[in-house]
Design an enzyme around this catalytic site. Sequence first.
Site, mmCIF file in Angstrom:
data_model
loop_
_atom_site.group_PDB
_atom_site.id
_atom_site.type_symbol
_atom_site.label_atom_id
_atom_site.label_comp_id
_atom_site.label_asym_id
_atom_site.label_seq_id
_atom_site.Cartn_x
_atom_site.Cartn_y
_atom_site.Cartn_z
ATOM 1 N N ASP A 175 37.549 37.760 37.055
ATOM 2 C CA ASP A 175 38.164 37.366 35.797
ATOM 3 C C ASP A 175 38.551 38.637 35.037
ATOM 4 O O ASP A 175 38.224 39.765 35.439
ATOM 5 C CB ASP A 175 37.240 36.466 34.968
ATOM 6 C CG ASP A 175 38.039 35.629 33.975
ATOM 7 O OD1 ASP A 175 39.204 35.966 33.692
ATOM 8 O OD2 ASP A 175 37.502 34.640 33.459
HETATM 9 C C1 BGC Z 1 40.289 33.844 31.494
HETATM 10 C C2 BGC Z 1 40.817 33.327 32.804
HETATM 11 C C3 BGC Z 1 42.274 33.676 32.939
HETATM 12 C C4 BGC Z 1 42.425 35.185 32.814
HETATM 13 C C5 BGC Z 1 43.850 35.639 32.984
HETATM 14 C C6 BGC Z 1 40.630 35.309 31.276
HETATM 15 O O1 BGC Z 1 40.318 35.721 29.991
HETATM 16 O O2 BGC Z 1 38.893 33.646 31.460
HETATM 17 O O3 BGC Z 1 40.617 31.946 32.892
HETATM 18 O O4 BGC Z 1 42.744 33.224 34.168
HETATM 19 O O5 BGC Z 1 41.979 35.579 31.530
HETATM 20 O O6 BGC Z 1 44.644 35.288 31.918
#
Ligand code: BGC
Length: 794
Positions: free
Chosen positions: A319
């Site tokens: 993530d």
């Molecule tokens: C979120 C994810 C997301 C990623 C990319 C993160 O802050 O937890 O779910 O896919 O950002 O945008």
Amino acid sequence: MVPPSSSQFLLPRSSVRQVRAAQARGIARLFLYLFVCVCFSTACLSQALPRSEADGISDPALEARVNAILQKMTLEEKIGQLVQYSAGQPTGPGTGRSDYEDMIAKGQIGSLFNVIEPHQINMYQRIAMEKSRLHIPILFGLDVIHGFKTEFPIPLGLASTWDPAIVEKASRVAAMEAAADGIRWTFSPMVDIARDARWGRMAEGAGEDPYLGSAMAAAYVRGYQGARLDAPGSIASCAKHFVGYGAAEAGRDYNTTEISEHTLREFYLPPFHAAVEAGTASLMSAFNTLNGTPSSANPFTLRQVLRREWGFQGLVVSDWNAVGELIPHGLAIDGATAARKAFLAGVDMDMVSSLYHDHLQALVSSRQIPAAAVDEAVRHVLRVKLALGLFEHPFVDEAAAPKALYHPESIALSQTAAERSFVLLKNGSAGDGQPLLPLAKGTQNFALIGPLAEDSSYPDGARPGSGPRTTLLGALVQRAGQEHVTRYKGTGILEGSDQDLADAVAGARKSDIVILALGESPDMSGEAASRAHLGLPGRQQELLEAVVRTGKPVILILFSGRPLTVPWAFEHVPAVVAAWLPGMSGGPALVRTLFGDVNPSGKLVVSWPRSVGQEPLYYNAMNTGRPAETTDLTHAPGNIQDRYVSRYIDEQNSPQFPFGYGLSYTTFSYGPTKVSSDHLNATELNRDLGGNRHAVLSAEAQVSNTGSRAANEIVQLYVRIQGASTEQPVRALKGFQTVSLAPGESKEVKFDLPAESFAVWNDRNQFAAEPSKLTIWIAPDSAHGTPAQAQIVP
Ligand code: BGC
């Protein structure tokens, strides 16, 4: 007591501890290193063995190409494939880097995301294809969560349809639009189990149940990825956030999680497993610490469960900055350690932190990371790129891209999905003894009140599209005529003035009927939007009460990314609809529902709390040794029997509305549940658990439409298992189906249950069927139904 060795006297105690710890760490690191080396040589040997037919990435034909590319790559180029940055609107704190063009030319970037303009995608891709030495295409990703441009209800709403087919179709539309734009990878579906409405990301998932969550997970993957990843309109899916993120303590986003293996296996892992079985090309490792080890550095979940047990061959991306966050987690005190721990645990690609870019080369040179491990991670990336056909078709047709957007069928689907996602929570009478909804013919003057009827932040979820959209106000005016609709703001979502409130109340008095559009703005749910209070924000409760006091019939439409605790409304407002955040066609879908063109059929996928203190609240809970089933919980305990049970002294245990609940404009009755046999054999069941999905038991009940309207009813099957070696929930969903019933019609609804419906994660840490007592309900929701009994015999 064991005498200390002489060397220990040479050092103060704290240093002894440090040395021991350092030795232990060194030994542990050596073991981990050796272990990873062994795993990688085994993985390399076994890589020709495809995991399943479902995913295009396990195709043995791809492996020859993967190997051919790998052979040509330098270590720097390999590491480049494991590096990802956001090059558009950020969705988290950034690294400050922006020299992506230069990095791509040097082969230092494998993926970019948040780039949404086709010409920009082509610009970056041209650098990769023309300037980088090996011409490996960039994989472009984005959070395409409930549609790309054509916007569907948020995933919590989509799940409330209980219709995997509609979810699959919606994701197919999203995939087609995104792919035409050049985005070939979505960070979706979010398959986290969410039991706590304080957690804002409940909005992004399929709710609290692992069985329904698994069905939805598989549907999303099928929709995004289609029959082949390299077919036009297919994109790679990414099941997230692996794993346990939804169990954030106190519902506070990014918070710690403690989940026993038993609970992980029975509740949190199944939707991920379903996504893997459906062939998801990728998974995202989560932010949260899980049982003391951050999920993005957790070899148990990432290697043991995902790779070894499930045979996953695809790509694991971290993530956003989750590798860097190993430092604040306290698992690493510098970037190199964070990179090493995440990488060795099984995170292939580093989203945004830049720590793989900065440290992997040195870690390989110093033999802290085996070179074979890098090869293996690169394989995971290349497989996905090859399976997508990116090498053959790296560029997007800029002229064609807009033509894929907002097809009339796509918009029609978004409206159907919205109509099916609404949950009718209450439909009482406004005084004439008749249910208030659907609106009686000839209903005249409407007062449409509240911040969510037409606000510019009209509830469209996290990523407002630019396409055609009709608000609730617009749709109501179209339907009832401008002269019959008066709009009052009443209050903003958070801020409100006395004057607006007074105007709305005066307007309500002049109307025949009031529609109140209240709830949360889109930014009050989703990521980083946990709430400690689950009531109506701002002055909305005050507005609600003042409007209801006018004595006019009131229909309350709740817009939200989670259930809201509004017990006063459920007591005093005749009709309440949970509309979630319904997407671009929410307005017309609502108006069609209010006027009875469609009969609501959505059912809750989360238990709706009475008060925030009940959270986390979920139907598939353990019974406890002191269940309060027979105790009257509407009063404070008056005696010892009433007190010493598992309860609150100031709130009921039951939810306001149970999981699976939802009303219709008709009524249904359910006959008793009947089963095809009153006993099953544990040995035979266990033989079947290896993958045989044939029915071992059938259950049936008669469901009748006892009202005067045709309707769809979501019929649910629950099982309780008692007497196994581990405690099992009071009920667990094991089947559901939608039946259409004409007025007065009855149908026998039958469920064929495979052996896995009766397996538990047992005290030997295995899924198995054990001798036990079975209770089986076919029911309209998780709190009703007349059960049948059966047994599993040895
Ligand atoms: C979120 C994810 C997301 C990623 C990319 C993160 O802050 O937890 O779910 O896919 O950002 O945008």
